[in-house]
Design an enzyme around this catalytic site. Sequence first.
Site, PDB file in Angstrom:
ATOM      1  N   ASP A  11       0.868  -1.180   0.000  1.00  0.00           N
ATOM      2  CA  ASP A  11       0.000   0.000   0.000  1.00  0.00           C
ATOM      3  C   ASP A  11       0.904   1.229   0.000  1.00  0.00           C
ATOM      4  O   ASP A  11       1.660   1.454   0.946  1.00  0.00           O
ATOM      5  CB  ASP A  11      -0.907  -0.011   1.229  1.00  0.00           C
ATOM      6  CG  ASP A  11      -2.090   0.945   1.082  1.00  0.00           C
ATOM      7  OD1 ASP A  11      -2.113   1.713   0.110  1.00  0.00           O
ATOM      8  OD2 ASP A  11      -2.982   0.910   1.938  1.00  0.00           O
ATOM      9  N   ASP A 105      -2.632   2.286  -6.179  1.00  0.00           N
ATOM     10  CA  ASP A 105      -1.571   2.309  -5.169  1.00  0.00           C
ATOM     11  C   ASP A 105      -1.576   1.099  -4.239  1.00  0.00           C
ATOM     12  O   ASP A 105      -0.939   1.130  -3.184  1.00  0.00           O
ATOM     13  CB  ASP A 105      -1.683   3.582  -4.327  1.00  0.00           C
ATOM     14  CG  ASP A 105      -2.997   3.665  -3.564  1.00  0.00           C
ATOM     15  OD1 ASP A 105      -3.968   3.009  -3.980  1.00  0.00           O
ATOM     16  OD2 ASP A 105      -3.050   4.388  -2.551  1.00  0.00           O
ATOM     17  N   GLU A 106      -2.264   0.036  -4.626  1.00  0.00           N
ATOM     18  CA  GLU A 106      -2.433  -1.084  -3.700  1.00  0.00           C
ATOM     19  C   GLU A 106      -2.522  -2.394  -4.478  1.00  0.00           C
ATOM     20  O   GLU A 106      -3.181  -2.467  -5.515  1.00  0.00           O
ATOM     21  CB  GLU A 106      -3.707  -0.865  -2.891  1.00  0.00           C
ATOM     22  CG  GLU A 106      -3.969  -1.856  -1.799  1.00  0.00           C
ATOM     23  CD  GLU A 106      -5.268  -1.545  -1.059  1.00  0.00           C
ATOM     24  OE1 GLU A 106      -5.587  -2.300  -0.125  1.00  0.00           O
ATOM     25  OE2 GLU A 106      -5.975  -0.577  -1.419  1.00  0.00           O
TER      26      GLU A 106
END
Length: 449
Positions: A11, A105-106
């Site tokens: 993350d 983003d993960e």
Amino acid sequence: MRAAPTILHLDMDAFFAAAEQAAKPSLRGKPVVVGGLGPRGVVATASYEARRFGVHSAMPMGQARRLAPNAAYLVPRFAFYRSISEQVMELLGRLSPLVEPLSLDEAFVDLEAGKVADDSASARVAGERLRVDILATTGLTGSVGLAGSKMIAKIASEEAKPDGLVLIEPGTERELLGPRSVRILPGVGPATGEHLRRAGMTTVSDLAEAGEDELVRLLGRAHGASLYRMAQGYDDRPVVAERDAKSVSVEDTFDVDLHDRVRIRTEVERLAERCVGRLRASGHSGRTIVLKVRRYDFSTLTRSETLRGPTDDPGVVREAAGRLLDAVDTTGGVRLLGVGVSGLADYTQEDLFAQAEARDAAASVADVAAAEAVDAVEPAADEPMERHWAPGHDVRHAVYGAGWVQGSGVGRVTVRFEEPGSEPGRVRTFAVDDPDLVPGEALPLVGRG
């Protein structure tokens, strides 16, 4: 469940805001809020400095401004964030063929499938190496969780924030989860959490002790049984490399309700073009065109039309969306518009007859709307249209070089001239129509200066 912590969850830390801070030296270490800046805007991401004031994702922007009036408020630059995300995903792909992106983003990574880890020591080495590589490649930090299941790996990455790594040994899940709030479990939001609280269950151990039958009685068969398994620390979901997309869509919420029918049609056509751009980028085509309209009273209407075959033709999608709009009453105003394509396929059926038929059916309407749109928006000779400069967006000046917009209004635009590798730059103000000032391209965060 695995015997070794070979499922990794990455993350990125405050991704949008961190990217803006890295790109803008004057904002480093200062509160930054990224999101919609209009009256109905919401926070997309807040930097850790802004979070200290209580600002968080999904908060109304008006509330964020009251909590942190001196923060920098920026409009998102999604193309810029997507380019960084692609760099990060490439690094994950080097670790394993099984990478499951959840957002820009993960992502989850199956280290075992990549043969880079088979025990705690090798998993930790892989995770630490990934963090180093991400920083070197993007200039940004990410937090890593390692565990024997996806659920626990995600919890671990949250504990690792910011810029850390947490490894949770398989077999310790129940001990870890027991004293935690029920909200830590996937699928337990505010409403479910409140429902459980009223039933006397506030911790994960309360759920485990209540038993499956009681949770099923409270929440239903599927949710109750799933929650009981998670409360036991059990999660056997695999890392899935590709998710089948069911639809592609875009939508915009407007600061002021739209009443002009020509303006509404223009916005629908613009959304259709954006939607096709995303459709093509994903390598898909689709058969069903969907229009979404949220009216002044918050009532939401959806209309759809199914074509003879899948298409990624912007003209076909635009015209179908226009036909759907013709069937919607926009009297009173429109606050949100959306265009989507569903019934996706990984090919385009060149049904030229169907496409031509669609064009013919809409031609007269489109021609009239286009003519009216020109009359509606074309400025008079002595009233040139003012250019719009969004806060945070890139610009370039013929004399001063690269910079970004700090703000604009009353015919002026303020620009700070600096680059990712430079010292904090100077601020200058120009007329919004200064011919030497033009929109710029995002500069790479690493490799300059």
